[in-house]
Design a protein around this motif. Structure first.
Motif, PDB file in Angstrom:
ATOM      1  N   GLY A   1      -9.810  12.563  -8.345  1.00  0.00           N
ATOM      2  CA  GLY A   1     -10.167  12.198  -6.983  1.00  0.00           C
ATOM      3  C   GLY A   1      -9.922  13.255  -5.938  1.00  0.00           C
ATOM      4  N   PHE A   2      -9.760  14.502  -6.344  1.00  0.00           N
ATOM      5  CA  PHE A   2      -9.576  15.572  -5.376  1.00  0.00           C
ATOM      6  C   PHE A   2     -10.939  16.072  -4.918  1.00  0.00           C
ATOM      7  CE2 PHE A   2      -5.591  15.635  -7.776  1.00  0.00           C
ATOM      8  CZ  PHE A   2      -4.696  15.521  -6.735  1.00  0.00           C
TER       9      PHE A   2
ATOM     10  N   ILE B   1      -9.851  10.603  -2.708  1.00  0.00           N
ATOM     11  CA  ILE B   1     -10.980   9.750  -3.102  1.00  0.00           C
ATOM     12  C   ILE B   1     -10.515   8.625  -4.017  1.00  0.00           C
ATOM     13  CG2 ILE B   1     -13.202   9.731  -4.307  1.00  0.00           C
ATOM     14  CD1 ILE B   1     -13.432  12.739  -3.416  1.00  0.00           C
ATOM     15  N   ARG B   2      -9.741   8.958  -5.043  1.00  0.00           N
ATOM     16  CA  ARG B   2      -9.263   7.941  -5.970  1.00  0.00           C
ATOM     17  C   ARG B   2      -8.233   7.020  -5.327  1.00  0.00           C
ATOM     18  NH1 ARG B   2      -9.070   8.646 -11.580  1.00  0.00           N
ATOM     19  NH2 ARG B   2      -7.907   6.705 -11.589  1.00  0.00           N
ATOM     20  N   LEU B   3      -7.397   7.563  -4.438  1.00  0.00           N
ATOM     21  CA  LEU B   3      -6.421   6.706  -3.758  1.00  0.00           C
ATOM     22  C   LEU B   3      -7.130   5.658  -2.901  1.00  0.00           C
ATOM     23  CD1 LEU B   3      -3.703   9.305  -2.703  1.00  0.00           C
ATOM     24  CD2 LEU B   3      -3.495   7.510  -4.426  1.00  0.00           C
ATOM     25  N   ARG B   4      -8.187   6.073  -2.207  1.00  0.00           N
ATOM     26  CA  ARG B   4      -8.958   5.124  -1.399  1.00  0.00           C
ATOM     27  C   ARG B   4      -9.565   4.040  -2.297  1.00  0.00           C
ATOM     28  NH1 ARG B   4     -14.043   6.880  -0.001  1.00  0.00           N
ATOM     29  NH2 ARG B   4     -13.153   8.887   0.498  1.00  0.00           N
ATOM     30  N   GLN B   5     -10.062   4.454  -3.440  1.00  0.00           N
ATOM     31  CA  GLN B   5     -10.659   3.510  -4.380  1.00  0.00           C
ATOM     32  C   GLN B   5      -9.612   2.514  -4.902  1.00  0.00           C
ATOM     33  OE1 GLN B   5     -12.025   5.308  -8.073  1.00  0.00           O
ATOM     34  NE2 GLN B   5     -13.973   4.254  -7.816  1.00  0.00           N
ATOM     35  N   VAL B   6      -8.438   2.994  -5.219  1.00  0.00           N
ATOM     36  CA  VAL B   6      -7.368   2.114  -5.715  1.00  0.00           C
ATOM     37  C   VAL B   6      -6.974   1.096  -4.644  1.00  0.00           C
ATOM     38  CG1 VAL B   6      -4.928   2.083  -6.383  1.00  0.00           C
ATOM     39  CG2 VAL B   6      -6.478   3.724  -7.423  1.00  0.00           C
TER      40      VAL B   6
ATOM     41  N   ALA C   1       0.829  -1.207   0.000  1.00  0.00           N
ATOM     42  CA  ALA C   1       0.000   0.000   0.000  1.00  0.00           C
ATOM     43  C   ALA C   1       0.862   1.255   0.000  1.00  0.00           C
ATOM     44  CB  ALA C   1      -0.935  -0.011   1.204  1.00  0.00           C
ATOM     45  N   GLU C   2       1.941   1.246   0.779  1.00  0.00           N
ATOM     46  CA  GLU C   2       2.840   2.403   0.806  1.00  0.00           C
ATOM     47  C   GLU C   2       3.460   2.632  -0.570  1.00  0.00           C
ATOM     48  OE1 GLU C   2       5.562   1.396   3.909  1.00  0.00           O
ATOM     49  OE2 GLU C   2       4.237   2.136   5.497  1.00  0.00           O
ATOM     50  N   ALA C   3       3.878   1.567  -1.220  1.00  0.00           N
ATOM     51  CA  ALA C   3       4.476   1.690  -2.551  1.00  0.00           C
ATOM     52  C   ALA C   3       3.451   2.214  -3.556  1.00  0.00           C
ATOM     53  CB  ALA C   3       5.025   0.347  -3.003  1.00  0.00           C
ATOM     54  N   LEU C   4       2.232   1.714  -3.455  1.00  0.00           N
ATOM     55  CA  LEU C   4       1.170   2.152  -4.355  1.00  0.00           C
ATOM     56  C   LEU C   4       0.854   3.635  -4.151  1.00  0.00           C
ATOM     57  CD1 LEU C   4      -0.785   1.016  -6.486  1.00  0.00           C
ATOM     58  CD2 LEU C   4      -2.398   0.608  -4.651  1.00  0.00           C
ATOM     59  N   LEU C   5       0.777   4.057  -2.893  1.00  0.00           N
ATOM     60  CA  LEU C   5       0.524   5.466  -2.610  1.00  0.00           C
ATOM     61  C   LEU C   5       1.674   6.343  -3.087  1.00  0.00           C
ATOM     62  CD1 LEU C   5      -1.157   5.496   0.897  1.00  0.00           C
ATOM     63  CD2 LEU C   5      -2.192   5.983  -1.307  1.00  0.00           C
ATOM     64  N   HIS C   6       2.885   5.883  -2.872  1.00  0.00           N
ATOM     65  CA  HIS C   6       4.049   6.652  -3.313  1.00  0.00           C
ATOM     66  C   HIS C   6       4.026   6.831  -4.833  1.00  0.00           C
ATOM     67  CE1 HIS C   6       8.103   8.229  -3.370  1.00  0.00           C
ATOM     68  NE2 HIS C   6       8.403   7.348  -4.309  1.00  0.00           N
ATOM     69  N   GLN C   7       3.626   5.788  -5.526  1.00  0.00           N
ATOM     70  CA  GLN C   7       3.611   5.808  -6.977  1.00  0.00           C
ATOM     71  C   GLN C   7       2.493   6.697  -7.525  1.00  0.00           C
ATOM     72  OE1 GLN C   7       2.666   1.994  -8.604  1.00  0.00           O
ATOM     73  NE2 GLN C   7       3.049   2.594 -10.702  1.00  0.00           N
ATOM     74  N   ARG C   8       1.320   6.658  -6.915  1.00  0.00           N
ATOM     75  CA  ARG C   8       0.154   7.319  -7.496  1.00  0.00           C
ATOM     76  C   ARG C   8      -0.276   8.618  -6.816  1.00  0.00           C
ATOM     77  NH1 ARG C   8      -3.785   2.767  -9.606  1.00  0.00           N
ATOM     78  NH2 ARG C   8      -2.259   1.516 -10.712  1.00  0.00           N
ATOM     79  N   SER C   9       0.239   8.919  -5.644  1.00  0.00           N
ATOM     80  CA  SER C   9      -0.278  10.066  -4.891  1.00  0.00           C
ATOM     81  C   SER C   9      -0.010  11.399  -5.575  1.00  0.00           C
ATOM     82  CB  SER C   9       0.280  10.078  -3.477  1.00  0.00           C
ATOM     83  OG  SER C   9       1.668  10.273  -3.491  1.00  0.00           O
TER      84      SER C   9
END
Length: 158
Positions: free
Chosen positions: A139-140, A79-84, A65-73
């Protein structure tokens, strides 16, 4: 791991069909129950290997999850991060904790994304709607979008 795979029988109807290049649904001699009975041991072995990797620390939801957030944040809002994270099957507690940390920088991330894409405040209602839709699709939140639309492009969003 390869030892687990070698334990799977190769003499099943499924293996025979694959060897002959036939699609599984064209096998006349195998019912769905028989196919499941033949495949179930393989799935159990895969589950055991995944459990072992998780206990050894090679698979970790928090790290993923940390890697995914780092990549996409940088490109996505809360909103979109929660969905992902939900789509990836990350535990809700882990998601909530990581998203809370990411929410601290959401204004700055939204402004940076807007600045990169547009750079100037809209002059027409159509352009304003276009810019707002762009940020909303990432997602903002509406509050952050409104804040960006009200301020000059080089305002400090800290």
């Amino acid at each position: 791991m390869s030892a687990c795979i070698r334990l799977i029988r190769n003499s099943t109807a499924i293996a025979e069909a694959q060897a002959e290049g036939k699609p599984l649904w064209k096998i006349a001699k195998t019912s769905a129950r028989d196919a499941w009975r033949e495949m179930e041991p393989a799935f159990k072995q895969i589950a055991a290997v995944l459990d072992e990797l998780q206990t050894q620390g090679w698979l970790d939801d928090r790290r993923a999850a940390e890697a995914l957030l780092h990549q996409r944040s940088a490109r996505l809002g809360h909103i979109r991060l929660r969905q992902v994270l939900q789509q990836k099957g990350i535990d809700a507690d882990i998601s909530q904790e990581l998203l809370h940390a990411a929410a601290q920088t959401e204004s700055e991330r939204a402004h940076a994304l807007w600045q990169k894409k547009f750079g100037t405040l809209p002059t027409t209602p159509a352009e304003r709607a276009r810019q707002m839709r762009f940020l909303a699709s990432r997602g903002f939140s509406a509050a952050i979008i409104q804040r960006i639309m009200r301020h000059a492009p080089d305002d400090d969003f800290a």
